[in-house]
Design a protein around this motif. Structure first.
Motif, PDB file in Angstrom:
ATOM      1  N   LEU A 168      -1.818  56.670  41.902  1.00 47.91           N
ATOM      2  CA  LEU A 168      -0.176  57.186  42.914  1.00 47.91           C
ATOM      3  C   LEU A 168      -0.430  58.363  42.896  1.00 47.91           C
ATOM      4  O   LEU A 168      -1.160  59.604  42.111  1.00 47.91           O
ATOM      5  CB  LEU A 168       1.712  56.388  42.898  1.00 47.91           C
ATOM      6  N   THR A 169      -0.331  59.294  44.463  1.00 45.18           N
ATOM      7  CA  THR A 169       0.188  60.364  44.424  1.00 45.18           C
ATOM      8  C   THR A 169       1.951  61.233  44.148  1.00 45.18           C
ATOM      9  O   THR A 169       2.316  60.414  45.563  1.00 45.18           O
ATOM     10  CB  THR A 169      -0.390  60.340  46.237  1.00 45.18           C
ATOM     11  N   LEU A 170       1.623  61.430  43.143  1.00 47.64           N
ATOM     12  CA  LEU A 170       3.375  62.302  43.185  1.00 47.64           C
ATOM     13  C   LEU A 170       3.708  63.326  44.229  1.00 47.64           C
ATOM     14  O   LEU A 170       2.940  64.486  44.218  1.00 47.64           O
ATOM     15  CB  LEU A 170       3.359  62.253  41.600  1.00 47.64           C
ATOM     16  N   ASP A 171       4.347  63.235  43.721  1.00 49.04           N
ATOM     17  CA  ASP A 171       5.484  64.059  44.668  1.00 49.04           C
ATOM     18  C   ASP A 171       5.687  65.288  44.201  1.00 49.04           C
ATOM     19  O   ASP A 171       6.398  65.984  43.371  1.00 49.04           O
ATOM     20  CB  ASP A 171       6.744  63.757  45.873  1.00 49.04           C
ATOM     21  N   ALA A 208       3.327  66.418  37.064  1.00 44.14           N
ATOM     22  CA  ALA A 208       2.240  64.960  37.809  1.00 44.14           C
ATOM     23  C   ALA A 208       0.822  64.409  36.599  1.00 44.14           C
ATOM     24  O   ALA A 208       0.405  63.889  36.295  1.00 44.14           O
ATOM     25  CB  ALA A 208       1.896  64.636  39.029  1.00 44.14           C
ATOM     26  N   ALA A 209       0.046  65.801  36.779  1.00 42.45           N
ATOM     27  CA  ALA A 209      -0.974  65.687  36.136  1.00 42.45           C
ATOM     28  C   ALA A 209      -1.294  65.778  34.867  1.00 42.45           C
ATOM     29  O   ALA A 209      -1.921  64.385  33.950  1.00 42.45           O
ATOM     30  CB  ALA A 209      -1.707  67.665  36.306  1.00 42.45           C
ATOM     31  N   GLN A 210      -0.582  65.956  34.028  1.00 42.15           N
ATOM     32  CA  GLN A 210       0.241  65.646  32.978  1.00 42.15           C
ATOM     33  C   GLN A 210       0.663  63.870  33.010  1.00 42.15           C
ATOM     34  O   GLN A 210       0.160  63.546  31.620  1.00 42.15           O
ATOM     35  CB  GLN A 210       1.002  66.559  31.777  1.00 42.15           C
ATOM     36  N   LEU A 211       1.491  63.505  33.441  1.00 42.86           N
ATOM     37  CA  LEU A 211       2.208  62.532  33.097  1.00 42.86           C
ATOM     38  C   LEU A 211       1.540  61.303  33.640  1.00 42.86           C
ATOM     39  O   LEU A 211       1.263  60.565  32.538  1.00 42.86           O
ATOM     40  CB  LEU A 211       3.458  62.279  34.543  1.00 42.86           C
ATOM     41  N   GLN A 212       0.384  61.457  34.650  1.00 40.83           N
ATOM     42  CA  GLN A 212      -0.166  60.576  34.640  1.00 40.83           C
ATOM     43  C   GLN A 212      -1.442  60.380  33.789  1.00 40.83           C
ATOM     44  O   GLN A 212      -2.434  59.797  33.771  1.00 40.83           O
ATOM     45  CB  GLN A 212      -1.159  60.878  36.502  1.00 40.83           C
ATOM     46  N   LYS A 213      -1.795  61.115  33.031  1.00 40.02           N
ATOM     47  CA  LYS A 213      -2.460  60.795  31.590  1.00 40.02           C
ATOM     48  C   LYS A 213      -1.895  59.389  30.850  1.00 40.02           C
ATOM     49  O   LYS A 213      -1.041  59.343  31.275  1.00 40.02           O
ATOM     50  CB  LYS A 213      -2.884  61.893  30.791  1.00 40.02           C
ATOM     51  N   ASP A 214      -3.074  58.044  30.685  1.00 38.95           N
ATOM     52  CA  ASP A 214      -3.413  57.357  30.463  1.00 38.95           C
ATOM     53  C   ASP A 214      -1.922  57.517  28.574  1.00 38.95           C
ATOM     54  O   ASP A 214      -1.480  56.578  28.432  1.00 38.95           O
ATOM     55  CB  ASP A 214      -4.115  57.338  29.846  1.00 38.95           C
ATOM     56  N   SER A 215      -2.187  58.748  28.133  1.00 39.93           N
ATOM     57  CA  SER A 215      -1.379  58.498  26.561  1.00 39.93           C
ATOM     58  C   SER A 215       0.099  58.810  27.323  1.00 39.93           C
ATOM     59  O   SER A 215       1.501  58.814  26.172  1.00 39.93           O
ATOM     60  CB  SER A 215      -2.020  60.007  25.747  1.00 39.93           C
ATOM     61  N   GLN A 216       0.188  59.419  27.822  1.00 42.32           N
ATOM     62  CA  GLN A 216       1.200  59.312  28.326  1.00 42.32           C
ATOM     63  C   GLN A 216       2.383  58.531  29.825  1.00 42.32           C
ATOM     64  O   GLN A 216       2.366  56.653  29.116  1.00 42.32           O
ATOM     65  CB  GLN A 216       1.702  60.927  29.876  1.00 42.32           C
TER      66      GLN A 216
END
Length: 502
Positions: free
Chosen positions: A331-334, A341-349
């Protein structure tokens, strides 16, 4: 002998006779059971995948009737006279589509059977529990997914899910069939078309209506039914729609739809593990909401109030015409809402967390400002009069399962423990809830005597993917002790548990 002496002598004889009759009788119901001490006493394997889905017990014949779609579609009959020595003694072929559910009352077995064409009307077939003879076959709405008798035995209800075809060219109306046993099995199909004018207001409160070109009635998918002790009211989970419907069984009309809202995983009490790639089970707070989406439901009447217990499994719609689930990383996060967002969208997050495409992009600009995952990883208690949340187990099922060593981290990115089945029972003067968790092969046992403050008692290991959770009271039990019967769909295993007597 004088008359007074004769009378006294007669009384003595009668008292003696009464004393003899009042000697302890074998198999009297045990009155002092400890609900925290259930343990396995019997097991039976009736097949592989698709076997042992749902079961129903008949106290008259001491038989357990078990849905078995593992090969041919049938209902296996299990001798329960000795729960430690379970054995299949008969099979009832349905000669039709899959059997989805069974229920027993007053010597009758009701089976919910879907059509070979799932979008066509299904049926309820009624059998005699003693002779297995077919009594009646009654047409229902499309895809009857669950069947139950009313407590008084006068009605049979089915939750007709009405799932669409894969291309959504045929989306049947979801409904509840109300069948009158005493009126030669006359049937009334109740749908939810009368709520169409309330659609927008209900959606603002959390009702989910999103099928392609679907009316509200078409989009509603009834999943499971529970009925009040006086047999006058039914409540139905609308799983994909995130709601509970209320039905008046006297007028045979749907009277309320209660949207259930969302669970906030940013709260510490709701801390969860949302990654299957972080190499650890760690419960944390996240900027994500859970959609309750309950499967099973049961009612407990307390102090004049009906309390509704739900197992909040969650379920995504996956069809050719609509694929609802998407990974957060896709997804593209606001950025104004998710600056990290870049950190959250990691597989480990939380990058691999499955969420719905249908919620979160409020202004339709392609940027998601909220994330909604499937299910709530919990069981909840709702007020049956107004749909208000009374209690939620928060993250306790997750943490108890992890402490016991049962947690499956590979499911963290989806629905975790996946609570699916629920049953209520009375043991002595205590009310007990049993919550089946499909993905960790376990049942959690809670004291719910006060439905506002459930208290955890124990975990029980089950077969693979417990589907049916059934309580048998001591009064109706072949052993005259309370029984818990769990049937599991992935390995066809039935397990029976009983508590210790104090």
């Amino acid at each position: 002998m004088k008359l007074r002496q004769l009378l006294a002598f007669a009384v003595l004889i009668l008292l003696g006779a009464c004393d003899k009759n009042e000697e302890p009788i074998k198999n009297e119901p045990a009155l002092n059971e400890d609900p925290a001490t259930f343990k396995e006493i019997g097991t039976l394997d009736i097949g592989d995948v698709g076997a042992a889905e749902i079961s129903a017990y008949d106290p008259v014949t001491k038989r357990l009737f078990v849905v078995n779609n593992g090969g041919s579609n049938k209902i296996d009959v299990v001798d329960m006279s000795d729960p430690s020595k379970l054995k299949v003694i008969h099979a009832i072929p349905t000669n039709s589509g899959a059997v989805n559910s069974v229920s027993v009352s007053n010597g009758l077995l009701a089976a919910a059977v879907e059509s070979t064409n799932k979008q066509a009307p299904g049926k309820v077939t009624v059998y005699n529990t003693d002779s297995y003879a077919e009594v009646k076959s009654i047409q229902t709405g499309a895809l009857p997914d669950m069947v139950t008798f009313s407590p008084d035995g006068n009605l049979i209800l089915t939750a007709n899910e009405g799932e669409p075809s894969f291309d959504y060219s045929n989306d049947p109306i979801g409904s509840v069939s109300i069948i009158s046993v005493k009126e030669n099995y006359q049937v009334v199909n109740v749908d939810f078309s009368s709520f169409e004018q309330q659609r927008e207001a209900l959606q603002q409160r959390g009702l989910r209506i999103f099928g392609p070109k679907a009316t509200l009635a078409m989009d509603i998918e009834p999943e499971y039914v529970t009925i009040s002790p006086d047999s006058k009211t039914a409540w139905v989970t609308l799983q994909e729609n995130n709601a509970i419907a209320k039905i008046d069984l006297t007028s045979k009309k749907a009277t309320e739809i209660f949207p259930l809202g969302f669970k906030d995983y940013s709260l510490q009490d709701n801390a969860v593990d949302l990654s299957d790639k972080d190499d650890v089970v760690s419960f944390k707070s996240w900027p994500v909401k859970g959609i309750y989406m309950p499967d099973a439901i049961a009612v407990l009447q307390n102090g004049g109030n009906p309390y509704l217990f739900t197992a909040n499994e969650g379920d995504a719609r996956e069809y050719d015409a609509i694929k609802e689930a998407v990974r957060v990383k896709d997804l593209t996060l606001d950025p104004s809402v998710f600056p990290n967002a870049a950190q959250l969208q990691k597989d480990s997050q939380i990058g691999r967390l499955n969420v719905t495409r249908t919620l979160g992009d409020n202004n339709k600009d392609g940027l998601y400002d909220a994330l909604y995952s499937f299910g709530a990883r919990s069981f909840s208690v709702w007020n049956g009069l107004n749909g208000e949340l009374v209690y939620d187990s928060k993250n306790e099922l997750d943490t108890k399962v992890q402490a016991a060593g049962f947690y499956e981290d590979g499911r963290s990115d989806d629905k975790s423990i996946e609570p699916e089945g629920i049953a209520l029972g009375k043991i002595g003067d205590r009310y007990i809830a049993f919550i089946g968790m499909e993905r960790v092969d376990a049942v959690a046992v809670y004291d719910v005597t006060d439905p506002r403050t459930p208290r955890f008692l124990q975990l029980l290991k089950t077969g693979d993917a417990p589907e049916g959770v059934l309580f048998v009271s001591a009064e109706n039990s072949p052993t005259k002790k309370s029984l818990l019967i769990v049937s599991s769909e992935e390995d066809g295993v039935i397990k029976v548990y009983t508590p210790d007597t104090i």
